[in-house]
Design a protein around this motif. Structure first.
Motif, PDB file in Angstrom:
ATOM      1  N   LEU A  37      -5.604  -9.684   3.547  1.00 50.05           N
ATOM      2  CA  LEU A  37      -7.029  -9.881   3.314  1.00 50.05           C
ATOM      3  C   LEU A  37      -7.336 -11.286   2.807  1.00 50.05           C
ATOM      4  O   LEU A  37      -8.414 -11.820   3.044  1.00 50.05           O
ATOM      5  N   LEU A  38      -6.382 -11.894   2.103  1.00 50.67           N
ATOM      6  CA  LEU A  38      -6.559 -13.261   1.624  1.00 50.67           C
ATOM      7  C   LEU A  38      -6.018 -14.284   2.630  1.00 50.67           C
ATOM      8  O   LEU A  38      -6.019 -15.473   2.346  1.00 50.67           O
ATOM      9  N   GLY A  39      -5.585 -13.805   3.781  1.00 52.80           N
ATOM     10  CA  GLY A  39      -4.956 -14.663   4.773  1.00 52.80           C
ATOM     11  C   GLY A  39      -5.928 -15.459   5.629  1.00 52.80           C
ATOM     12  O   GLY A  39      -7.147 -15.373   5.487  1.00 52.80           O
ATOM     13  N   ILE A  40      -5.375 -16.182   6.556  1.00 48.72           N
ATOM     14  CA  ILE A  40      -6.124 -17.112   7.402  1.00 48.72           C
ATOM     15  C   ILE A  40      -7.082 -16.406   8.359  1.00 48.72           C
ATOM     16  O   ILE A  40      -8.123 -16.960   8.714  1.00 48.72           O
ATOM     17  N   LYS A  41      -6.765 -15.181   8.759  1.00 48.34           N
ATOM     18  CA  LYS A  41      -7.630 -14.482   9.717  1.00 48.34           C
ATOM     19  C   LYS A  41      -8.821 -13.791   9.065  1.00 48.34           C
ATOM     20  O   LYS A  41      -9.936 -13.875   9.565  1.00 48.34           O
ATOM     21  N   ILE A  42      -8.598 -13.101   7.962  1.00 45.92           N
ATOM     22  CA  ILE A  42      -9.690 -12.354   7.328  1.00 45.92           C
ATOM     23  C   ILE A  42     -10.434 -13.218   6.316  1.00 45.92           C
ATOM     24  O   ILE A  42     -11.648 -13.151   6.221  1.00 45.92           O
ATOM     25  N   ALA A  46     -10.105 -14.343  -3.737  1.00 45.94           N
ATOM     26  CA  ALA A  46      -9.584 -13.457  -4.780  1.00 45.94           C
ATOM     27  C   ALA A  46     -10.686 -12.634  -5.449  1.00 45.94           C
ATOM     28  O   ALA A  46     -10.496 -11.443  -5.721  1.00 45.94           O
ATOM     29  N   SER A  47     -11.833 -13.259  -5.710  1.00 41.74           N
ATOM     30  CA  SER A  47     -12.907 -12.498  -6.361  1.00 41.74           C
ATOM     31  C   SER A  47     -13.447 -11.406  -5.436  1.00 41.74           C
ATOM     32  O   SER A  47     -13.819 -10.326  -5.899  1.00 41.74           O
ATOM     33  N   GLN A  48     -13.474 -11.657  -4.137  1.00 42.37           N
ATOM     34  CA  GLN A  48     -13.907 -10.626  -3.189  1.00 42.37           C
ATOM     35  C   GLN A  48     -12.923  -9.463  -3.181  1.00 42.37           C
ATOM     36  O   GLN A  48     -13.324  -8.302  -3.077  1.00 42.37           O
ATOM     37  N   LEU A  49     -11.640  -9.777  -3.304  1.00 45.61           N
ATOM     38  CA  LEU A  49     -10.629  -8.724  -3.335  1.00 45.61           C
ATOM     39  C   LEU A  49     -10.806  -7.840  -4.573  1.00 45.61           C
ATOM     40  O   LEU A  49     -10.605  -6.629  -4.508  1.00 45.61           O
ATOM     41  N   VAL A  50     -11.232  -8.437  -5.669  1.00 41.39           N
ATOM     42  CA  VAL A  50     -11.521  -7.654  -6.878  1.00 41.39           C
ATOM     43  C   VAL A  50     -12.672  -6.683  -6.616  1.00 41.39           C
ATOM     44  O   VAL A  50     -12.621  -5.516  -7.021  1.00 41.39           O
ATOM     45  N   TYR A  51     -13.702  -7.149  -5.907  1.00 40.16           N
ATOM     46  CA  TYR A  51     -14.818  -6.258  -5.569  1.00 40.16           C
ATOM     47  C   TYR A  51     -14.341  -5.103  -4.679  1.00 40.16           C
ATOM     48  O   TYR A  51     -14.799  -3.962  -4.845  1.00 40.16           O
ATOM     49  N   GLN A  66      -1.898  -0.886 -11.939  1.00 38.45           N
ATOM     50  CA  GLN A  66      -1.759  -2.323 -12.152  1.00 38.45           C
ATOM     51  C   GLN A  66      -0.502  -2.867 -11.478  1.00 38.45           C
ATOM     52  O   GLN A  66      -0.519  -3.970 -10.941  1.00 38.45           O
ATOM     53  N   GLU A  67       0.570  -2.077 -11.468  1.00 36.46           N
ATOM     54  CA  GLU A  67       1.814  -2.557 -10.857  1.00 36.46           C
ATOM     55  C   GLU A  67       1.659  -2.807  -9.354  1.00 36.46           C
ATOM     56  O   GLU A  67       2.302  -3.705  -8.806  1.00 36.46           O
ATOM     57  N   ASP A  68       0.792  -2.055  -8.684  1.00 33.46           N
ATOM     58  CA  ASP A  68       0.555  -2.300  -7.254  1.00 33.46           C
ATOM     59  C   ASP A  68      -0.169  -3.625  -7.044  1.00 33.46           C
ATOM     60  O   ASP A  68       0.046  -4.299  -6.039  1.00 33.46           O
ATOM     61  N   ILE A  69      -1.004  -3.996  -7.981  1.00 32.49           N
ATOM     62  CA  ILE A  69      -1.714  -5.265  -7.883  1.00 32.49           C
ATOM     63  C   ILE A  69      -0.760  -6.416  -8.190  1.00 32.49           C
ATOM     64  O   ILE A  69      -0.694  -7.400  -7.450  1.00 32.49           O
ATOM     65  N   VAL A  70       0.012  -6.271  -9.265  1.00 33.55           N
ATOM     66  CA  VAL A  70       0.945  -7.324  -9.678  1.00 33.55           C
ATOM     67  C   VAL A  70       2.016  -7.559  -8.610  1.00 33.55           C
ATOM     68  O   VAL A  70       2.384  -8.710  -8.344  1.00 33.55           O
ATOM     69  N   LYS A  71       2.498  -6.490  -7.979  1.00 36.38           N
ATOM     70  CA  LYS A  71       3.511  -6.609  -6.921  1.00 36.38           C
ATOM     71  C   LYS A  71       2.959  -7.263  -5.666  1.00 36.38           C
ATOM     72  O   LYS A  71       3.713  -7.652  -4.788  1.00 36.38           O
ATOM     73  N   GLY A  72       1.637  -7.348  -5.556  1.00 36.14           N
ATOM     74  CA  GLY A  72       1.036  -7.913  -4.355  1.00 36.14           C
ATOM     75  C   GLY A  72       0.829  -6.891  -3.254  1.00 36.14           C
ATOM     76  O   GLY A  72       0.588  -7.248  -2.106  1.00 36.14           O
ATOM     77  N   SER A  73       0.908  -5.610  -3.594  1.00 35.29           N
ATOM     78  CA  SER A  73       0.754  -4.559  -2.592  1.00 35.29           C
ATOM     79  C   SER A  73      -0.694  -4.342  -2.170  1.00 35.29           C
ATOM     80  O   SER A  73      -0.953  -3.805  -1.100  1.00 35.29           O
ATOM     81  N   PHE A  74      -1.633  -4.747  -3.004  1.00 32.80           N
ATOM     82  CA  PHE A  74      -3.056  -4.578  -2.695  1.00 32.80           C
ATOM     83  C   PHE A  74      -3.500  -5.776  -1.856  1.00 32.80           C
ATOM     84  O   PHE A  74      -4.251  -6.638  -2.301  1.00 32.80           O
ATOM     85  N   ASN A  75      -2.980  -5.843  -0.608  1.00 36.39           N
ATOM     86  CA  ASN A  75      -3.194  -7.062   0.180  1.00 36.39           C
ATOM     87  C   ASN A  75      -3.610  -6.847   1.629  1.00 36.39           C
ATOM     88  O   ASN A  75      -4.087  -7.785   2.261  1.00 36.39           O
TER      89      ASN A  75
END
Length: 96
Positions: A37-42, A46-51, A66-75
């Motif tokens: 979601l934070l990549g070149i195509k979409i 970061a603030s939009q991802l929080v929303y 929180q661990e899913d966010i810290v691990k970068g899984s929410f992506n």
């Protein structure tokens, strides 16, 4: 909330992004669900991802670990759907 399939959850995530940011990420084509979601195509920031996170928690009545966010899984849509599906299953377990 009635039981949702992973596909239904993914559709809801796409709908959240479309509603919040007027962006239809499905127009990327096949494989959109695995694009970062934070990549070149979409190109969400970061603030939009929080929303997106807050709206997912509100809509599905869950708390994203929180661990899913810290691990970068929410992506990606796919990964977020996995997290939500897992949390919905945990919330369905009867308390002992």
């Amino acid at each position: 909330m009635t039981e949702l399939s992973k596909t239904n959850i993914m559709e809801e995530i796409v709908s959240i992004i479309k509603k919040l940011f007027e962006t239809d990420i499905t127009c990327i084509g096949k494989g959109y669900e695995n694009e970062k979601l934070l990549g070149i195509k979409i190109r969400l920031n970061a603030s939009q991802l929080v929303y997106v996170l807050l709206e997912c928690e509100r809509l599905f009545k869950i708390k994203i670990p929180q661990e899913d966010i810290v691990k970068g899984s929410f992506n990606t849509v796919n990964n977020i759907a996995d997290i939500i599906y897992k949390q919905l299953k945990i919330n369905q377990k009867p308390a002992i």
